[in-house]
Design an enzyme around this catalytic site. Structure first.
Site, PDB file in Angstrom:
ATOM      1  N   THR A  34       9.680 -30.246 -39.021  1.00  0.00           N
ATOM      2  CA  THR A  34       8.904 -30.617 -37.828  1.00  0.00           C
ATOM      3  C   THR A  34       9.136 -32.078 -37.524  1.00  0.00           C
ATOM      4  OG1 THR A  34       7.086 -29.072 -38.288  1.00  0.00           O
ATOM      5  CG2 THR A  34       6.563 -30.906 -36.841  1.00  0.00           C
ATOM      6  N   ARG A  92       5.018 -15.689 -36.010  1.00  0.00           N
ATOM      7  CA  ARG A  92       4.136 -16.624 -36.711  1.00  0.00           C
ATOM      8  C   ARG A  92       4.101 -17.954 -35.946  1.00  0.00           C
ATOM      9  NH1 ARG A  92       5.021 -22.006 -39.004  1.00  0.00           N
ATOM     10  NH2 ARG A  92       3.524 -22.294 -40.670  1.00  0.00           N
ATOM     11  N   GLY A 121       2.751 -21.864 -36.109  1.00  0.00           N
ATOM     12  CA  GLY A 121       2.254 -22.897 -37.005  1.00  0.00           C
ATOM     13  C   GLY A 121       1.255 -23.802 -36.317  1.00  0.00           C
ATOM     14  N   ASP A 122       1.075 -24.972 -36.861  1.00  0.00           N
ATOM     15  CA  ASP A 122       0.123 -25.939 -36.305  1.00  0.00           C
ATOM     16  C   ASP A 122       0.686 -26.716 -35.121  1.00  0.00           C
ATOM     17  OD1 ASP A 122       1.970 -27.058 -38.193  1.00  0.00           O
ATOM     18  OD2 ASP A 122       0.790 -28.903 -38.205  1.00  0.00           O
ATOM     19  N   THR A 137       2.896 -32.950 -40.027  1.00  0.00           N
ATOM     20  CA  THR A 137       4.057 -32.145 -40.400  1.00  0.00           C
ATOM     21  C   THR A 137       3.767 -31.558 -41.780  1.00  0.00           C
ATOM     22  OG1 THR A 137       5.215 -33.993 -41.475  1.00  0.00           O
ATOM     23  CG2 THR A 137       5.668 -33.636 -39.141  1.00  0.00           C
ATOM     24  N   GLY A 138       4.455 -30.471 -42.088  1.00  0.00           N
ATOM     25  CA  GLY A 138       4.235 -29.842 -43.395  1.00  0.00           C
ATOM     26  C   GLY A 138       3.628 -28.462 -43.229  1.00  0.00           C
ATOM     27  N   GLY A 146       1.813 -25.844 -42.013  1.00  0.00           N
ATOM     28  CA  GLY A 146       1.033 -25.729 -40.794  1.00  0.00           C
ATOM     29  C   GLY A 146      -0.292 -25.030 -40.981  1.00  0.00           C
TER      30      GLY A 146
HETATM   31  N1  GLY Z   1       4.188 -27.740 -39.497  1.00  0.00           N
HETATM   32  C1  GLY Z   1       5.117 -26.820 -39.019  1.00  0.00           C
HETATM   33  C2  GLY Z   1       4.761 -25.429 -39.246  1.00  0.00           C
HETATM   34  O1  GLY Z   1       4.057 -25.115 -40.184  1.00  0.00           O
HETATM   35  O2  GLY Z   1       5.192 -24.587 -38.495  1.00  0.00           O
END
Ligand code: GLY
Length: 361
Positions: free
Chosen positions: A208, A236, A238-239, A259-260, A262
């Site tokens: 990310t 799916r 993410g955040d 980042t990381g 999500g």
């Molecule tokens: N932070 C990116 C994700 O989990 O998709």
């Protein structure tokens, strides 16, 4: 009561500042906390991003200062080179695909002055989802577009449909698929100890890029863009495309992103929490560390059904927050390890050390 000990939660400050315990809400703690990182000018212009955005922060800051671009657009333009970079396998073109071998991208942006936002999720074939998210923000009264609707919206605005799967990403996906057996959707959590030892050399990262920008006018804006979790279940999200999770800004306070992992940023409302902590007086670094502590407490509870989330008394996943405050203070903190972040201010663009919530991982 949380069993996370203060000793374990190291809260190692970035930029070479001594270790301290987790800052609490009180102003006294704020005052006693780590030396803040500050853009050293009267009307600071600061861009902060994940470490893969060293070029992005320079571009974003330049666009604000030289072209008068609003911060959110500068952030979106700043991350464009990462979205187009085939060697960054966590974002845009070259991003690792979902389990079916299809690249699905998530992105969002948020504008401080209008408190408006736009996002696209699970969008396919479009290299610059952050730019599509900006159009959603500017040209609709919607916030989130997903999947085929997001793709069609992008095509309507003249974006080109192209195959985003590079040969390198395809080979990595094929290797992952050849070793996969049955329903192993939980194993990506085991990023330090895969359930199947044969997968030990198989990274399944959450990449990310997040970029937050502060203009000399004190306006803020941000964006986050990603290919998300590698080999994810199709669809799916993410955040990154979720306001308050992978990014958030408030023009009264500042801007933040993540980042990381999500799912952890979603369950904590992490970026919103960082901004609200800054509103309460935390420095950006303190706010990021506070959010990580909250995430850790939640992960410990979550580990009752996902044991892989928790190992040796600490979270078994990576997560990093980035933040800039309206007065030019900036900072970042990582759940563990030795993370870096990119920042550009009057002193130029550079990488600095993230504060670390937990050590020895
Ligand atoms: N932070 C990116 C994700 O989990 O998709």
């Amino acid at each position: 009561m949380s069993r996370i000990s203060r000793r374990r939660f190291l809260c190692v400050a970035g930029a070479g500042v001594a270790a301290s315990t987790l800052p609490q809400v009180s102003q006294a703690a704020v005052a006693a906390a780590t030396q803040p990182l500050h853009a050293d000018t009267a009307n600071p212009c600061v861009a902060i991003s994940s470490a893969n955005g060293i070029e992005s922060v320079a571009v974003a800051r330049g666009l604000v200062l030289e072209k008068g671009m609003r911060p959110v657009s500068a952030a979106v333009q700043g991350v464009a080179s990462v979205e187009a970079d085939p060697n960054d396998m966590s974002v845009g073109y070259g991003g690792l695909p979902n389990e079916l071998g299809k690249v699905q991208l998530d992105s969002a942006c948020m504008d401080g002055p209008t408190h408006n936002a736009g996002s696209v999720a699970s969008i396919e074939d479009i290299m610059h989802p952050a730019q599509v998210a900006e159009l959603v923000m500017d040209r609709t009264d919607h916030i989130n577009l997903v999947g085929p609707g997001a793709r069609q919206f992008a095509l309507d605005y003249g974006f080109k449909a192209e195959d985003l799967l590079t040969e390198r990403a395809r080979q990595i996906w094929l290797k992952w698929r050849s070793k996969r057996s049955g329903d192993d959707y939980l194993w990506p959590l085991l990023d330090t100890e895969p359930a199947d030892p044969a997968l030990a050399d198989e990274p399944r990262p959450w990449g990310t890029i997040h970029c937050s920008v502060l203009a000399p006018s004190s306006d803020v804006g941000c964006c986050t863009t990603t290919s998300g979790l590698a080999f994810k279940i199709p669809g799916r999200i993410g955040d990154s495309p979720l306001i308050g999770c992978g990014l958030y800004c408030d023009n009264e306070v500042g801007s933040a992103g993540a980042t990381g992992r999500g799912e952890a940023a979603i369950l904590s409302g992490g970026s919103w929490l960082v901004v609200e902590r800054m509103r309460a007086g935390d420095t950006p670094e303190q706010a990021c560390l506070y959010a990580l502590k909250r995430v850790a407490e939640q992960a410990e509870r979550g580990s009752r059904w996902q044991p892989a989330l928790w190992k040796d008394g600490q979270p078994n996943f990576g997560l990093t927050f980035y933040a800039v405050r309206k007065d030019g203070l900036y900072g970042s903190a990582s759940m563990r390890g030795a993370g870096r972040f990119a920042v550009a201010d009057a002193k130029g663009a550079r990488l600095e050390n993230c504060a670390i919530a937990f050590g020895n991982k």
